[in-house]
Write a protein that holds these residues in place. Structure first.
Motif, PDB file in Angstrom:
ATOM      1  N   GLU A  27       0.806  -1.176  -0.079  1.00 55.40           N
ATOM      2  CA  GLU A  27      -0.087   0.111   0.012  1.00 55.40           C
ATOM      3  C   GLU A  27       0.854   1.240  -0.055  1.00 55.40           C
ATOM      4  N   PRO A  28       0.630   2.080  -0.926  1.00 51.86           N
ATOM      5  CA  PRO A  28       1.468   3.405  -0.997  1.00 51.86           C
ATOM      6  C   PRO A  28       1.167   4.307   0.528  1.00 51.86           C
ATOM      7  N   SER A  29       2.021   4.736   0.960  1.00 54.03           N
ATOM      8  CA  SER A  29       1.835   5.837   2.315  1.00 54.03           C
ATOM      9  C   SER A  29       0.745   6.758   1.845  1.00 54.03           C
ATOM     10  N   SER A  30      -0.047   6.683   2.769  1.00 52.30           N
ATOM     11  CA  SER A  30      -1.198   7.695   2.221  1.00 52.30           C
ATOM     12  C   SER A  30      -1.125   9.317   2.726  1.00 52.30           C
ATOM     13  N   THR A  31       0.265   9.433   3.226  1.00 52.61           N
ATOM     14  CA  THR A  31       0.433  10.843   3.339  1.00 52.61           C
ATOM     15  C   THR A  31       0.922  11.366   1.998  1.00 52.61           C
ATOM     16  N   TYR A  32       0.601  12.614   1.842  1.00 54.27           N
ATOM     17  CA  TYR A  32       1.153  13.232   0.792  1.00 54.27           C
ATOM     18  C   TYR A  32       2.581  13.460   0.698  1.00 54.27           C
ATOM     19  N   GLN A  33       3.356  13.331  -0.216  1.00 53.09           N
ATOM     20  CA  GLN A  33       4.945  13.524   0.068  1.00 53.09           C
ATOM     21  C   GLN A  33       5.133  15.066   0.035  1.00 53.09           C
ATOM     22  N   SER A  34       5.536  15.365   1.050  1.00 49.26           N
ATOM     23  CA  SER A  34       5.357  16.832   1.249  1.00 49.26           C
ATOM     24  C   SER A  34       6.759  17.491   0.533  1.00 49.26           C
ATOM     25  N   VAL A  35       6.552  18.251  -0.667  1.00 51.96           N
ATOM     26  CA  VAL A  35       7.440  18.892  -1.235  1.00 51.96           C
ATOM     27  C   VAL A  35       7.190  20.332  -1.509  1.00 51.96           C
ATOM     28  N   VAL A  36       6.221  20.720  -1.113  1.00 54.55           N
ATOM     29  CA  VAL A  36       5.497  22.094  -1.361  1.00 54.55           C
ATOM     30  C   VAL A  36       6.314  23.194  -0.402  1.00 54.55           C
ATOM     31  N   THR A  37       6.704  24.206  -1.165  1.00 52.63           N
ATOM     32  CA  THR A  37       7.341  25.456  -0.347  1.00 52.63           C
ATOM     33  C   THR A  37       6.216  26.255  -0.313  1.00 52.63           C
ATOM     34  N   ASP A  38       6.325  27.503   0.375  1.00 49.41           N
ATOM     35  CA  ASP A  38       5.208  28.278   0.426  1.00 49.41           C
ATOM     36  C   ASP A  38       5.197  29.196  -0.714  1.00 49.41           C
ATOM     37  N   ASP A  39       6.220  29.625  -1.269  1.00 47.27           N
ATOM     38  CA  ASP A  39       6.132  30.168  -2.703  1.00 47.27           C
ATOM     39  C   ASP A  39       6.095  29.292  -3.611  1.00 47.27           C
ATOM     40  N   LEU A  40       4.776  29.368  -4.547  1.00 49.38           N
ATOM     41  CA  LEU A  40       4.773  28.311  -5.114  1.00 49.38           C
ATOM     42  C   LEU A  40       5.177  28.315  -6.558  1.00 49.38           C
ATOM     43  N   SER A  41       6.782  28.059  -6.466  1.00 50.78           N
ATOM     44  CA  SER A  41       7.392  28.092  -7.908  1.00 50.78           C
ATOM     45  C   SER A  41       6.906  27.075  -8.772  1.00 50.78           C
ATOM     46  N   SER A  42       7.351  27.369 -10.077  1.00 49.02           N
ATOM     47  CA  SER A  42       6.777  26.170 -10.761  1.00 49.02           C
ATOM     48  C   SER A  42       7.496  25.055 -10.744  1.00 49.02           C
ATOM     49  N   GLY A  81     -13.471  29.026  -0.361  1.00 52.45           N
ATOM     50  CA  GLY A  81     -14.977  29.197   0.009  1.00 52.45           C
ATOM     51  C   GLY A  81     -15.427  28.509   0.935  1.00 52.45           C
ATOM     52  N   GLY A  82     -14.663  27.431   1.317  1.00 52.84           N
ATOM     53  CA  GLY A  82     -14.887  26.425   2.403  1.00 52.84           C
ATOM     54  C   GLY A  82     -14.600  26.577   3.828  1.00 52.84           C
ATOM     55  N   TYR A  83     -14.666  25.863   4.674  1.00 55.29           N
ATOM     56  CA  TYR A  83     -14.188  26.364   6.063  1.00 55.29           C
ATOM     57  C   TYR A  83     -12.890  26.332   6.116  1.00 55.29           C
ATOM     58  N   ALA A  84     -12.334  27.425   6.772  1.00 56.27           N
ATOM     59  CA  ALA A  84     -10.817  27.332   6.927  1.00 56.27           C
ATOM     60  C   ALA A  84     -10.283  26.208   7.663  1.00 56.27           C
ATOM     61  N   VAL A  85     -10.994  25.397   8.458  1.00 59.01           N
ATOM     62  CA  VAL A  85     -10.430  24.212   9.268  1.00 59.01           C
ATOM     63  C   VAL A  85     -10.323  23.131   8.321  1.00 59.01           C
ATOM     64  N   HIS A  86     -11.177  23.076   7.054  1.00 49.78           N
ATOM     65  CA  HIS A  86     -10.689  21.996   5.986  1.00 49.78           C
ATOM     66  C   HIS A  86      -9.454  22.428   5.191  1.00 49.78           C
ATOM     67  N   ALA A  87      -9.587  23.800   4.842  1.00 46.27           N
ATOM     68  CA  ALA A  87      -8.416  24.023   4.157  1.00 46.27           C
ATOM     69  C   ALA A  87      -6.995  23.688   4.884  1.00 46.27           C
ATOM     70  N   SER A  88      -7.068  24.261   6.080  1.00 49.26           N
ATOM     71  CA  SER A  88      -5.668  23.794   6.858  1.00 49.26           C
ATOM     72  C   SER A  88      -5.323  22.394   6.885  1.00 49.26           C
ATOM     73  N   LYS A  89      -6.341  21.537   7.091  1.00 52.65           N
ATOM     74  CA  LYS A  89      -6.169  20.205   7.033  1.00 52.65           C
ATOM     75  C   LYS A  89      -5.328  19.686   5.604  1.00 52.65           C
ATOM     76  N   VAL A  90      -5.582  20.198   4.687  1.00 53.25           N
ATOM     77  CA  VAL A  90      -5.084  19.632   3.361  1.00 53.25           C
ATOM     78  C   VAL A  90      -3.930  20.262   3.041  1.00 53.25           C
ATOM     79  N   ARG A  91      -3.845  21.702   3.529  1.00 53.13           N
ATOM     80  CA  ARG A  91      -2.578  22.406   3.368  1.00 53.13           C
ATOM     81  C   ARG A  91      -1.345  21.909   4.273  1.00 53.13           C
ATOM     82  N   ARG A  92      -1.688  21.588   5.599  1.00 49.40           N
ATOM     83  CA  ARG A  92      -0.447  20.982   6.044  1.00 49.40           C
ATOM     84  C   ARG A  92      -0.307  19.628   5.630  1.00 49.40           C
ATOM     85  N   ALA A  93      -0.989  19.016   4.951  1.00 49.41           N
ATOM     86  CA  ALA A  93      -0.678  17.626   4.266  1.00 49.41           C
ATOM     87  C   ALA A  93       0.075  18.081   2.963  1.00 49.41           C
ATOM     88  N   GLY A  94       0.079  19.445   2.783  1.00 47.20           N
ATOM     89  CA  GLY A  94       1.297  19.579   1.567  1.00 47.20           C
ATOM     90  C   GLY A  94       0.563  19.879   0.134  1.00 47.20           C
TER      91      GLY A  94
END
Lengths: 289, 361, 106
Positions: A168-183, B189-202
């Motif tokens: 099963e692939p890990s269900s957590t998203y592999q986090s590679v995203v930084t805050d400034d969304l560069s291309s 548009g949705g609730y901020a808590v839902h947004a935060s949940k997906v945001r912290r997951a990257g």
């Protein structure tokens, strides 16, 4: 801003940080709920009355930290997964944060995990010290020990991707995203966007069933077919198997755009039984019970 | 043959289940008609914990609420008949409804009807919007949460309302990666808590962005997105192409009101309620006497409000037939208070203004 | 392609239904009890269910609940079957539909 990014600002977080005395005394809940939404399970579930009763179900939760024991019941029931339990009382440079974590596989006690912040970035390592998996809420609470200075930052965890024995692939998203969304981050390529868009638009399929494009619909409107029913009769748009469920609103809004009529005044096409296509034999059969 | 019954409830989702339960409890003979082979409507796909308060089963997950309400229906014995795989195909002016029940044509003439048919998903126009791999958010939920099948490997979500945010989260839970959530409005548009949940997951949330086109030979291989200005015009040199095998469209719902049109109910187009909705009085009765409404067909809202509306419509439909317990007034007030509370906050401002336009006397 | 079936989910439990054998355009395939025709095909990596009769563009389901009718296929020789809601049955012969469909018994 929270409503633009989904990330709570430092300002909002700072307001939640208790006094130094309270922080030293023992675990407490940090309720990161900043928006008035109709929701109150945190306050009705607290056995100590620490999350104060709400006058209005839309109230933002208020917590009495003298009553809060950091038991974590609210963190397990919160539908927004917005409550975290912080314990800074150890005083040895480490602290723990308890995170509601609804993913599989779960980490194991003692396992080292990546500590992730509100932006989804890995900011350090943590060690899992407790896993509370409630059958009732189905929201496991994972307690992670981290450097004390990160305790207001770490709000998620990633498993270290080396348990490849499971298929099963890990269900957590592999986090590679930084805050400034560069291309680079989005895995994207720059493209030439000076090419014409009007022609592209004309090729858009509006009526999937009959294969009619936006160009065809626009030509009809220009010719003077300015109601949904007229367009239906001349072109069959909306007469296919879906019975205008997909194209109806799109055609109405195109008529509104091109004729300048308010969309509220555009009548949808007539609705007649049956709501879905059925073979004639169906109606002949009937119910002989 | 023509079946006769006190009350027909059309739709076995949150609103319909509550309506059927409440009317049966009051003593009415109820026929519940559900298009799918199982009850629950969209509840069965809602694996997240519900908002609201205990009265609306907050903190319970939608799929568990569905099971609970379905089980309760079973406790009324012969008073409640449930037809599954039963699509209502016509609603005639003389009050007869016609049904495709597992391929058999049936006619029913109920004394009262609660229409709780829910909503259908809005579609979006962009080049190649018909490519396989472009799915409505409901379809993605159905694949994942009903059939246990991943819709793809990498999804681009269009729409950051509650549904877009929740489905993104559910995709992550199913082991599917979400490339980004694209939202045309300048804010989520949705609730901020839902947004935060997906945001912290990257997962990045790109506000003031739109999808420009999809590409792929036989099915989706990529999507091009771009930043837009306040007038929804694409800003030059902001286009980016994202590799993905699924594009999930979550740009809102529109009431599935075709049966109400057929019945002759007076309708009004109210954008903040999702489209054309029936006018109704404070008993949720439409302009056609004996036809009541509940849930998304009366205006798009959260499932918690749909459940309370279902209860109110069931209560009123039964009461109008004389099935009125001594607790009727108390129950009615309770429904009114719950609805007012759910709709009182700033996130429900649009719903309040929309509903004000849908009232009739 | 890899298995698209979810076996380990934090909230839901999917019972491993019995295996159902069917064919798609002559190829033998496996689905599970509880599948619709479209969900079984999707689990096998099949997204294209048909081609539009006029534009010849590929078609897949959009709504998966029987509204959009974008999922019409030929099943056991019968055209225009809504595969997103039609339950999968053992031995079904499922085929890509390229036209508007013809009445059976013709």
């Amino acid at each position: 801003m929270l409503i633009n990014t989904g990330i709570a600002t430092q300002e909002l977080i700072k307001k939640l940080i208790p006094s130094p005395e309270r922080r030293a005394r023992g675990p407490y809940a940090m309720v990161e709920c900043f928006q008035e939404i109709p929701c109150n399970p945190c306050s009705t579930s607290c056995p100590f009355g620490a999350i104060l009763p709400m006058k209005d179900i839309n109230d933002i939760p208020t917590i009495d930290l003298d009553r809060c024991t950091g038991c974590g019941i609210c963190a397990g029931v919160c539908p927004g997964l917005a409550i975290f339990i912080i314990d800074e009382s150890k005083g040895d440079g480490t602290a723990t944060v308890t995170i509601p974590y609804e993913f599989r596989p779960l980490p194991e006690k003692g396992e080292t995990v990546r500590a992730v912040n509100r932006q989804g970035n890995i900011i350090g390592d943590g060690v899992v010290t407790r896993i509370l998996a409630s059958k009732k809420t189905k929201t496991p609470l994972i307690t992670v020990q981290i450097p004390a200075e990160l305790v207001y930052e770490v709000r998620f965890l990633n498993l270290i991707d080396d348990k490849s024995n499971s298929e099963e692939p890990s269900s957590t998203y592999q986090s590679v995203v930084t805050d400034d969304l560069s291309s680079k981050v989005l895995d994207t390529v720059e493209i030439d966007d000076t090419a014409g868009t009007e022609n592209d638009e004309d090729e858009i399929i509006i009526c999937r069933c009959e294969g009619l494009t936006l160009g065809v619909i626009r030509d009809l409107i220009r010719e003077g077919y300015t109601t949904v029913d007229e367009i239906k009769r001349i072109s069959r748009a909306g007469m296919g198997p879906c019975q205008a469920r997909t194209c109806g609103p799109l055609i109405a809004s195109e008529i509104a755009r091109m004729t300048g009529q308010p969309i509220a005044e555009i009548q949808p096409s007539a609705h007649r039984p049956p709501v879905k296509p059925l073979p004639i034999e169906f109606f002949l059969g009937g119910d002989s019970e | 043959m023509m079946y006769e019954i006190d009350l027909a409830v059309i739709g076995g989702g949150p609103a319909g289940l509550m309506a059927a339960n409440t009317a049966a409890e009051a003593g009415a003979k109820v026929l519940l008609l559900e298009r799918d082979g199982h009850l629950g409507g969209q509840l069965v796909k809602q694996t997240h914990k519900f908002f609201g308060s205990e009265e609306q089963h907050a903190s319970m997950r939608g799929n568990d609420i569905s099971t609970m309400l379905g089980d309760r229906l079973g406790s009324f014995g012969e008073r409640v008949t449930v037809w599954k795989s039963a699509t209502v195909i016509g609603f005639y002016e003389d009050g007869v409804i016609t049904i495709d029940h597992n391929g058999i044509y049936k006619k029913v003439k109920p004394m009262r009807v609660v229409v709780a048919t829910g909503a259908s998903e809005k579609f979006l126009s962009f080049p190649n919007n018909d490519l396989p791999g472009i799915y409505g958010a409901g379809a993605v939920q159905t694949m994942m949460n009903v059939y246990g099948i991943r819709p793809g490997q990498r999804v681009l979500m269009i729409g950051a309302g509650n549904i877009g945010l929740i489905v993104s989260y559910q995709l992550l839970q199913a082991g599917v990666s979400v490339a980004a959530i694209v939202e045309g409005l300048p804010h989520i548009g949705g609730y901020a808590v839902h947004a935060s949940k997906v945001r912290r997951a990257g997962v990045p949330i790109l506000t003031s962005h739109t999808i420009v086109r999809a590409d792929g030979a036989e099915s989706v291989e990529s999507a091009t997105i771009a930043e837009i200005d306040r007038g929804w015009n694409v800003i030059q040199r902001t286009m980016k192409t994202i590799a993905c095998d699924v594009i999930c469209i979550s740009v809102g719902l529109t009431p599935l009101a075709e049966l109400l049109w057929q019945a002759g109910c007076k309708m009004r187009y109210i954008p903040s309620l999702g489209g054309s909705v029936p006018l109704r009085n404070d008993c949720l009765e439409t302009t056609v006497k004996g036809v009541f409404i509940a849930g998304d067909v009366s205006g798009i809202e959260e499932a918690s409000a749909a459940m309370v509306e279902g209860r109110l419509a069931g209560l009123e439909a039964a009461a109008s037939l004389g099935f009125k317990s001594e607790r009727y007034c108390e129950e009615r007030n309770d429904c009114m208070e719950q609805l007012a509370a759910l709709r009182s906050g700033p996130t429900a401002e649009k719903i309040r203004s929309g509903l004000a336009c849908a009232e009739c006397r | 392609m890899g298995d698209r079936r979810i076996t380990n989910h934090p909230i839901l439990q999917f019972s491993e239904g019995e295996i159902i054998h069917f064919t798609f355009d002559g190829k033998p395939m496996e689905g599970r009890e509880g599948d619709t025709i479209a969900s079984a095909l999707h689990a096998n990596g099949v997204k294209v269910l048909g081609y539009h009769f006029m534009t010849k563009r590929p078609r897949g389901f959009y709504c998966a609940i029987g509204n959009c009718s974008s999922c019409l296929m030929i099943v056991n020789g019968k055209s225009n079957v809504r595969t997103c809601t039609a339950p999968l049955k053992s031995g079904m012969i499922v085929e890509t539909q390229y036209d508007r469909g013809v009445p059976d018994d013709v």
